[in-house]
Structure formats: structure tokens, C-alpha cells
Design an enzyme around this catalytic site. Sequence first.
Site, PDB file in Angstrom:
ATOM      1  CG  ASP A  93      -5.675   4.798   7.263  1.00  0.00           C
ATOM      2  OD1 ASP A  93      -6.083   4.241   8.285  1.00  0.00           O
ATOM      3  OD2 ASP A  93      -4.668   4.417   6.645  1.00  0.00           O
ATOM      4  CB  SER A 109       1.631  -1.301   9.467  1.00  0.00           C
ATOM      5  OG  SER A 109       1.988  -0.426   8.419  1.00  0.00           O
ATOM      6  N   GLY A 154       0.845  -1.203   0.000  1.00  0.00           N
ATOM      7  CA  GLY A 154       0.000   0.000   0.000  1.00  0.00           C
ATOM      8  C   GLY A 154       0.880   1.253   0.000  1.00  0.00           C
ATOM      9  CG  HIS A 155       3.260   2.257   3.396  1.00  0.00           C
ATOM     10  ND1 HIS A 155       3.215   1.151   4.202  1.00  0.00           N
ATOM     11  CD2 HIS A 155       2.691   3.262   4.107  1.00  0.00           C
ATOM     12  CE1 HIS A 155       2.647   1.454   5.355  1.00  0.00           C
ATOM     13  NE2 HIS A 155       2.310   2.736   5.330  1.00  0.00           N
ATOM     14  CD  GLN A 189      -4.274   9.069   8.367  1.00  0.00           C
ATOM     15  OE1 GLN A 189      -3.998   8.802   9.517  1.00  0.00           O
ATOM     16  NE2 GLN A 189      -3.610   8.544   7.352  1.00  0.00           N
TER      17      GLN A 189
HETATM   18  O1  PAF Z   1      -1.456   6.847   8.132  1.00  0.00           O
HETATM   19  C1  PAF Z   1      -0.419   6.881   8.814  1.00  0.00           C
HETATM   20  O2  PAF Z   1       0.489   6.075   8.678  1.00  0.00           O
HETATM   21  C2  PAF Z   1      -0.281   7.961   9.878  1.00  0.00           C
HETATM   22  O3  PAF Z   1      -1.495   8.255  10.473  1.00  0.00           O
HETATM   23  C3  PAF Z   1       0.394   9.247   9.341  1.00  0.00           C
HETATM   24  C4  PAF Z   1      -0.454   9.912   8.285  1.00  0.00           C
HETATM   25  C5  PAF Z   1       1.752   8.907   8.756  1.00  0.00           C
HETATM   26  C6  PAF Z   1       0.581  10.245  10.489  1.00  0.00           C
HETATM   27  O4  PAF Z   1       1.372   9.720  11.500  1.00  0.00           O
END
Ligand code: PAF
Length: 254
Positions: free
Chosen positions: A151, A187, A37-38, A154
Site C-alpha cells: 500500500d 487479506s 505481511g503483517h 497509503q
Molecule cells: O492498511 C490497512 O490495513 C489499513 O488501511 C490501516 C492502515 C490499518 C487503517 O485502517
Amino acid sequence: MVTIVNSVKDWNDLYRSKDYCNARVGFVPTMGALHEGHASLIKKSTAENDITIASIFLNPTQFNDPDDLKNYPVTFEEDLALLNSLDADYLFLPSYDEIYIDKFNYKVIEESLSKILCGASRPGHFTGVLTVVLKLINIIKPNTAYFGQKDYQQYLLIKGMCEAFFMNVKIVPCPTVREESGLALSSRNKLLTPEEKIIAPQFNKILKSPGKVDEIINGLEKTGFKVDYIEETAGRRFGAVYLGKVRLIDNVEI
Ligand code: PAF
């Protein structure tokens, strides 16, 4: 090879000396324990920008549960190898003191969306997220920052913060990356036991099945999940569940 930058001063020096003010800078903030994903965010950034910088900072202020922070996976060597394989240019790797020079006395508080869904069960979580993301964006000064839609709440909050504070950065949402089984990459999946890994994909399957919220909750409970919440808002169905000690979140369009 990715260049590691540990301090705000070092990044500012680099930013000026290389004239990155005139380059397109893409930024992927993370807490480490990187996965595909990253990788998808980094690939999008390298495709769209002159330079890509990722950060790894396990941000304690967004953990309302100290055990969750203690158990959060740390896989630094693998993270570095992944960043190198993806041709990321820089890794910002600050210490707690570097980021929280104010000892977390100054905070970003959002009064509405941050109080529902994950915010209702994780008090203070989004204040920690928004505060660290504001700091990181102010430090890195990217043109564009990339966030995964797993997320989604977020992402909405970060986008809203950037608009509210007239921050000169474009926030780009990227599709959730899933295992073939449908399980959203996270993760925290690294913490699932082999038995839990077999059940985990049912979360997405049940979440996206037709039916009312109550039926979804029943289906999840019968399958072995402890439901934190299932809620529908803004054209999406959001969910958070526990499988053993591991909290999983996901969302689907409805
Ligand atoms: O999504 C994440 O991994 C965290 O919430 C972030 C955006 C890096 C902030 O610590």
C-alpha cells in the site's frame, strides 16, 4: 500471551502505570485477517522496540463500497494465535464507538496525492484511512509505526500527514511480502476462488514486465483481469485490478 486492550482509557492507564512513556513503543495498525505481511511488520517492531502493540479495527469509513466491507475477511481466532506466536505484547481492539466518538464529523482531508491512483477510484477512501490512523497514533502514542509497501500510496499519505501535523512518530515502510509465485500477500487474497488464485500471480509478473503502460494494460486484460488503473509516478508503476469481485493492488519500482 498478548494482552487485549479495548478502550482508550485502558490503554492510557496501562501506558502511564507501566511507564511506557520511557519505553520504545512500536505500533502495527491492521484491519485483521492477518497474514505473513503483517507478521513481517510485527517481527520488525518486536526487534526494534521494547513493546509492540498491534491494532485490529475494521475501519468502515475507508470502505467506499459497502459490499467490500461486508465481504472483508474476519479471522479473529487465527489473528490472535499469530500475534501470540510472534510475541506481540498488546492488541488494541476498539469498537466503532470508541474510535468514532465524534461520529466521523472530524476528518483528515489530503487534497493532492489522495485524489489519484486508488483515491480516484475509491472516493473518500484515504480520508477514512488518514482519519483512523491519526486517531490510532494519537491514542497509542508509539515512537514508531510500521506500514507495508504494498500500500505504497497509503504509506506516502500517512508519512505526509504525520509531517504536516508535526506528529511525534516515525513511519517505517516495510517491503511487500509475496508468495513464491510473486503474488503480494493481502487479506483480500483469502477471497479468491481456486481458479482465480491460479491467475492472480500474473498480476505482479505483468506489472513488472518491460513495456509501456498500454502494453501492461493489454497483457492484464488478455489474462483475465479487469484493469482499474496502471500508472507510473514517483519512480514506481502502480496498479489495481479486479479478478472477479476481488480488487488487488501492487506496485513495483521502475
Ligand atoms: O492498511 C490497512 O490495513 C489499513 O488501511 C490501516 C492502515 C490499518 C487503517 O485502517
